[in-house]
Scaffold this motif. Structure first.
Motif, PDB file in Angstrom:
ATOM      1  N   SER A  43       0.831  -1.202   0.000  1.00 45.84           N
ATOM      2  CA  SER A  43       0.000   0.000   0.000  1.00 45.84           C
ATOM      3  C   SER A  43       0.870   1.258   0.000  1.00 45.84           C
ATOM      4  O   SER A  43       2.054   1.214   0.362  1.00 45.84           O
ATOM      5  N   GLU A  44       0.260   2.371  -0.374  1.00 47.46           N
ATOM      6  CA  GLU A  44       0.997   3.640  -0.382  1.00 47.46           C
ATOM      7  C   GLU A  44       1.494   4.027   1.019  1.00 47.46           C
ATOM      8  O   GLU A  44       2.666   4.413   1.162  1.00 47.46           O
ATOM      9  N   PRO A  45       0.655   3.918   2.076  1.00 46.86           N
ATOM     10  CA  PRO A  45       1.167   4.246   3.408  1.00 46.86           C
ATOM     11  C   PRO A  45       2.377   3.377   3.806  1.00 46.86           C
ATOM     12  O   PRO A  45       3.316   3.869   4.422  1.00 46.86           O
ATOM     13  N   LEU A  46       2.333   2.114   3.418  1.00 42.11           N
ATOM     14  CA  LEU A  46       3.446   1.220   3.752  1.00 42.11           C
ATOM     15  C   LEU A  46       4.714   1.624   2.997  1.00 42.11           C
ATOM     16  O   LEU A  46       5.813   1.622   3.558  1.00 42.11           O
ATOM     17  N   ARG A  47       4.578   2.020   1.749  1.00 40.54           N
ATOM     18  CA  ARG A  47       5.743   2.463   0.972  1.00 40.54           C
ATOM     19  C   ARG A  47       6.331   3.756   1.551  1.00 40.54           C
ATOM     20  O   ARG A  47       7.545   3.944   1.588  1.00 40.54           O
ATOM     21  N   LEU A  48       5.455   4.637   2.025  1.00 42.40           N
ATOM     22  CA  LEU A  48       5.921   5.873   2.664  1.00 42.40           C
ATOM     23  C   LEU A  48       6.642   5.563   3.984  1.00 42.40           C
ATOM     24  O   LEU A  48       7.723   6.091   4.252  1.00 42.40           O
ATOM     25  N   ALA A  49       6.046   4.680   4.780  1.00 41.61           N
ATOM     26  CA  ALA A  49       6.631   4.341   6.081  1.00 41.61           C
ATOM     27  C   ALA A  49       7.997   3.673   5.923  1.00 41.61           C
ATOM     28  O   ALA A  49       8.920   3.938   6.703  1.00 41.61           O
ATOM     29  N   ALA A  50       8.118   2.822   4.921  1.00 40.41           N
ATOM     30  CA  ALA A  50       9.409   2.147   4.688  1.00 40.41           C
ATOM     31  C   ALA A  50      10.499   3.169   4.391  1.00 40.41           C
ATOM     32  O   ALA A  50      11.613   3.084   4.911  1.00 40.41           O
ATOM     33  N   ARG A  51      10.168   4.165   3.588  1.00 35.41           N
ATOM     34  CA  ARG A  51      11.174   5.143   3.183  1.00 35.41           C
ATOM     35  C   ARG A  51      11.588   6.061   4.338  1.00 35.41           C
ATOM     36  O   ARG A  51      12.734   6.507   4.402  1.00 35.41           O
ATOM     37  N   CYS A  52      10.660   6.344   5.264  1.00 37.25           N
ATOM     38  CA  CYS A  52      10.997   7.299   6.346  1.00 37.25           C
ATOM     39  C   CYS A  52      11.184   6.603   7.696  1.00 37.25           C
ATOM     40  O   CYS A  52      11.157   7.248   8.741  1.00 37.25           O
ATOM     41  N   GLN A  53      11.393   5.308   7.674  1.00 40.57           N
ATOM     42  CA  GLN A  53      11.558   4.512   8.891  1.00 40.57           C
ATOM     43  C   GLN A  53      12.621   5.093   9.835  1.00 40.57           C
ATOM     44  O   GLN A  53      12.471   5.077  11.048  1.00 40.57           O
ATOM     45  N   HIS A  54      13.697   5.625   9.283  1.00 38.98           N
ATOM     46  CA  HIS A  54      14.778   6.206  10.099  1.00 38.98           C
ATOM     47  C   HIS A  54      14.956   7.703   9.847  1.00 38.98           C
ATOM     48  O   HIS A  54      16.049   8.228  10.022  1.00 38.98           O
ATOM     49  N   ILE A  55      13.907   8.390   9.443  1.00 40.78           N
ATOM     50  CA  ILE A  55      14.085   9.789   9.024  1.00 40.78           C
ATOM     51  C   ILE A  55      14.721  10.640  10.136  1.00 40.78           C
ATOM     52  O   ILE A  55      14.280  10.650  11.274  1.00 40.78           O
TER      53      ILE A  55
END
Length: 197
Positions: free
Chosen positions: A53-65
């Motif tokens: 899902s889009e939220p999951l793709r966003l969360a993966a990218r900012c996991q360590h922001i």
């Protein structure tokens, strides 16, 4: 799906992570560590769950922001200190990601979903949270486990314990993906001992 909204958000996550003062050597070039981590998370998610899902793709990218803003050294160097640090980080990542998503026009429900993912809420009941956890574990095993072994080579029990703890966080699909990855001889030996234990 509004691609430009998604792409602008991802772009801003990357822009922030490119400010990481800690660098990693990739193909002879020094690259900000958390920028590398974000791309590795996205790549692993794409491989592990191509229809994420889009939220999951966003969360993966900012996991360590912007993870470097809250150094581990600021907390006691014991289990309790580690947990306090991790809790603070998750809250920080969630708040920062939320403000960026809001700026780019995401609705409250999507923002809350990403915040839930980053804070690992409903880990064993929410499929997306479990998928994110699987991806985090797979990225650790693929890209960071050998470095961890190098630091703790004299503590085999600790290495075996880390793999066992990692394994317990993962789903059956995560286990299958982990077993299909290639490992150094030393890492494979630790994994085998962990799974036999």
């Amino acid at each position: 799906m509004n691609n430009s909204k998604f792409e602008k958000t991802i772009e801003e996550f990357d822009k922030i992570n490119s400010e990481d003062p800690h660098l990693e050597m990739i193909n002879g070039s020094e690259v900000p560590k958390e920028l590398v981590y974000g791309h590795r998370m996205s790549g692993m998610l794409q491989k592990f769950s191509p229809n994420a899902s889009e939220p999951l793709r966003l969360a993966a990218r900012c996991q360590h922001i912007k993870r470097w803003e809250i150094p581990r050294e600021e907390y006691p160097m014991d289990r309790k200190g580690y947990l306090m640090w991790r809790t603070k980080l998750k809250k920080f990542h969630g708040e920062l990601a939320s403000s960026i998503m809001k700026k780019h026009g995401y609705d409250d429900d999507t923002i809350k979903k990403v915040d839930d993912l980053l804070n690992k809420r409903r880990l064993k009941t929410d499929e997306d949270v479990q998928t994110l956890e699987d991806v985090i574990c797979l990225v650790f095993l693929k890209y960071y486990f050998d470095d961890f072994i190098a630091k703790h080579r004299q503590e085999e029990g600790k290495l075996v314990d880390i793999v066992q703890k990692t394994w317990r966080k993962m789903s059956e699909d995560g286990h299958k993906a982990a077993l299909n990855m290639e490992y150094s001889e030393e890492a494979l030996d630790i994994v085998k001992k962990a799974l036999e234990g």
